[in-house]
Design an enzyme around this catalytic site. Structure first.
Site, PDB file in Angstrom:
ATOM      1  N   GLU A  35       5.736   7.229  -6.021  1.00  0.00           N
ATOM      2  CA  GLU A  35       6.130   6.104  -6.645  1.00  0.00           C
ATOM      3  C   GLU A  35       6.646   6.352  -8.014  1.00  0.00           C
ATOM      4  OE1 GLU A  35       2.718   3.173  -4.765  1.00  0.00           O
ATOM      5  OE2 GLU A  35       2.067   4.374  -6.367  1.00  0.00           O
ATOM      6  N   THR A  56       1.018  -4.841   0.020  1.00  0.00           N
ATOM      7  CA  THR A  56       2.152  -5.959  -0.591  1.00  0.00           C
ATOM      8  C   THR A  56       3.577  -5.488  -0.250  1.00  0.00           C
ATOM      9  OG1 THR A  56       0.456  -5.866  -2.567  1.00  0.00           O
ATOM     10  CG2 THR A  56       2.634  -7.464  -2.663  1.00  0.00           C
ATOM     11  N   GLY A 109       1.944   0.541  -0.325  1.00  0.00           N
ATOM     12  CA  GLY A 109       0.989  -0.420  -0.249  1.00  0.00           C
ATOM     13  C   GLY A 109       1.105  -1.591   0.775  1.00  0.00           C
ATOM     14  N   LYS A 155      -4.284  -9.077  -9.543  1.00  0.00           N
ATOM     15  CA  LYS A 155      -3.722  -8.041 -10.302  1.00  0.00           C
ATOM     16  C   LYS A 155      -3.655  -8.208 -11.690  1.00  0.00           C
ATOM     17  CE  LYS A 155      -3.887  -5.812  -6.205  1.00  0.00           C
ATOM     18  NZ  LYS A 155      -2.696  -5.370  -5.357  1.00  0.00           N
ATOM     19  N   LYS A 208      -1.288   2.222 -11.085  1.00  0.00           N
ATOM     20  CA  LYS A 208      -1.206   2.399  -9.825  1.00  0.00           C
ATOM     21  C   LYS A 208      -1.685   3.686  -9.090  1.00  0.00           C
ATOM     22  CE  LYS A 208       3.218   1.888  -8.424  1.00  0.00           C
ATOM     23  NZ  LYS A 208       2.918   1.245  -7.292  1.00  0.00           N
ATOM     24  N   GLY A 209      -1.610   3.701  -7.807  1.00  0.00           N
ATOM     25  CA  GLY A 209      -2.104   4.670  -7.446  1.00  0.00           C
ATOM     26  C   GLY A 209      -3.260   4.609  -6.370  1.00  0.00           C
ATOM     27  N   GLY A 235       4.243  -2.193  -5.494  1.00  0.00           N
ATOM     28  CA  GLY A 235       3.138  -2.966  -5.667  1.00  0.00           C
ATOM     29  C   GLY A 235       2.342  -2.488  -6.960  1.00  0.00           C
ATOM     30  N   ALA A 236       0.994  -2.881  -7.180  1.00  0.00           N
ATOM     31  CA  ALA A 236       0.351  -2.400  -8.566  1.00  0.00           C
ATOM     32  C   ALA A 236      -1.067  -2.888  -8.415  1.00  0.00           C
ATOM     33  CB  ALA A 236       0.967  -2.972  -9.671  1.00  0.00           C
ATOM     34  N   ASP A 237      -1.879  -2.139  -8.955  1.00  0.00           N
ATOM     35  CA  ASP A 237      -3.323  -2.389  -8.809  1.00  0.00           C
ATOM     36  C   ASP A 237      -3.655  -3.151 -10.182  1.00  0.00           C
ATOM     37  OD1 ASP A 237      -3.847  -0.611  -6.437  1.00  0.00           O
ATOM     38  OD2 ASP A 237      -3.138   0.912  -7.708  1.00  0.00           O
TER      39      ASP A 237
HETATM   40  C1  5RP Z   1      -0.303   2.833  -3.908  1.00  0.00           C
HETATM   41  C2  5RP Z   1       0.245   1.862  -5.087  1.00  0.00           C
HETATM   42  C3  5RP Z   1       0.024   0.501  -4.621  1.00  0.00           C
HETATM   43  O1  5RP Z   1       1.251  -0.127  -4.875  1.00  0.00           O
HETATM   44  C4  5RP Z   1      -0.974  -0.457  -5.206  1.00  0.00           C
HETATM   45  O2  5RP Z   1      -2.217   0.398  -4.792  1.00  0.00           O
HETATM   46  C5  5RP Z   1      -1.176  -1.608  -4.580  1.00  0.00           C
HETATM   47  O3  5RP Z   1      -1.333  -1.905  -3.298  1.00  0.00           O
HETATM   48  P1  5RP Z   1      -1.579  -2.980  -2.424  1.00  0.00           P
HETATM   49  O4  5RP Z   1      -0.092  -3.942  -2.662  1.00  0.00           O
HETATM   50  O5  5RP Z   1      -2.319  -2.720  -1.191  1.00  0.00           O
HETATM   51  O6  5RP Z   1      -2.654  -4.039  -3.333  1.00  0.00           O
HETATM   52  O7  5RP Z   1      -0.170   2.205  -6.264  1.00  0.00           O
HETATM   53  O8  5RP Z   1      -0.480   4.314  -4.500  1.00  0.00           O
END
Ligand code: 5RP
Length: 228
Positions: free
Chosen positions: A107, A33, A31, A125, A98-99, A86-88
Site C-alpha cells: 500500500e 472499504t 480492505g 476511523k 494502516k496495515g 482505506g485506513a485504520d
Molecule cells: C490494509 C489496510 C486497510 O486499508 C485498513 O485496514 C482499512 O481496512 P477496512 O477498509 O477494511 O476497514 O491498511 O492493510
C-alpha cells in the site's frame, strides 16, 4: 444485513469511484472499504470508462479481476494519477495508521507513487491522536524476536500477528507486529525511529501523504481537505 459501519464504507467507496476520470492509472488500496470502491469502479468500467489499476494486495488483485478492472504494474508505469485506499486511523493532520489487513508495505509503495492520495473511511476511523489501534509494523521473519524487543524499547507492546492459529505472513513473505503504544503524539518521529531498527521493513504510519479524506456517515459522504 449491513451494519452502519458497512453502509458508511460503501458510501465512501462508491463516492471515490466518481472521482476517477477516463485515462487514469489508479492505485488500488486494500480492505473492506476499498472493496466497495472497486465494485463501483468495475461498473463504470463495464459502462465504458477506460482506466487501469495497480493493486496493493493479492486480495485487491482478485477483486479487481472479478470486477473486470484492467490491471497494470510498475514495469509499465512509474507514476499513478490517483490512489484510493482505506485506513485504520486518521488524525486531524491526515496522518494515518494502516496495515490492519496486513498490506501496508505494498500500500505504501502504491500510495507514495500516486500524484494524489484519497483515503476512504467510515466515521469510526477519525481520531484525535493515533495510537488506539495497534500500529502494524512489517518485519523480516529472521530474528523477529530481536526486532520485537527493539520495538518494545520504544515503549510499545508488540504482538506477533497470528491468523487462524498460524503466524500471519504478508504478501511479501514477512511477519507483522501489532504494536500497542500508549499514544502516538509524533507519528513522523516514531516512523523514523522504527525504520532505524534492523529487521523493520515498513511501518503502518502514513505521514503527510494524504490529500483528501472521504468519510462515509449516515446518508452522506463528507470530504475533508487537508489544511496546509
Ligand atoms: C490494509 C489496510 C486497510 O486499508 C485498513 O485496514 C482499512 O481496512 P477496512 O477498509 O477494511 O476497514 O491498511 O492493510
Amino acid at each position: 444485513m449491513m451494519n452502519s459501519s458497512d453502509l458508511q464504507k460503501k458510501a465512501a467507496g462508491e463516492k471515490a469511484a466518481e472521482l476517477v476520470k477516463g485515462g487514469m492509472i489508479i492505485g488500488l488500496g486494500s480492505g473492506s472499504t476499498v472493496y466497495w470502491f472497486l465494485k463501483r469502479l468495475g461498473e463504470l468500467v463495464n459502462a465504458g470508462l477506460k482506466v487501469k489499476g495497480v493493486p496493493s494486495s493479492l486480495r485487491t488483485e482478485g477483486w479487481a479481476r472479478e470486477f473486470n478492472i484492467p490491471l497494470t504494474d510498475f514495469s509499465e508505469t512509474q507514476i499513478l494519477d490517483l490512489a484510493i485506499d482505506g485506513a485504520d486511523e486518521v488524525d486531524p493532520d491526515f496522518n494515518l495508521t494502516k496495515g490492519g489487513g496486513g498490506s501496508l508495505l505494498r500500500e505504501k509503495i502504491v500510495d507514495a507513487n500516486a500524484k494524489k492520495l484519497i483515503i476512504i473511511v467510515d466515521e469510526s476511523k477519525l481520531v484525535k491522536q493515533l495510537g488506539k489501534f495497534p500500529l502494524p509494523v512489517e518485519i523480516v521473519p529472521f530474528g523477529w524476536e530481536l526486532t520485537s524487543k527493539r520495538i518494545a524499547e520504544l515503549g510499545a507492546i508488540p504482538q506477533l500477528r497470528v491468523k487462524d492459529g498460524e503466524v500471519f505472513v504478508s504478501n511479501n513473505g514477512n511477519y507483522i507486529l501489532d504494536c500497542q503504544f500508549e499514544r502516538i503524539p509524533n507519528p513522523k518521529e516514531l516512523h523514523k525511529q522504527l525504520k532505524q531498527i534492523i529487521g523493520v521493513v515498513e511501518t503502518g504510519l502514513f505521514v503527510e501523504m494524504t490529500d483528501l479524506v472521504l468519510v462515509g456517515s449516515t446518508g452522506k459522504v463528507e470530504a475533508l481537505n487537508r489544511m496546509e
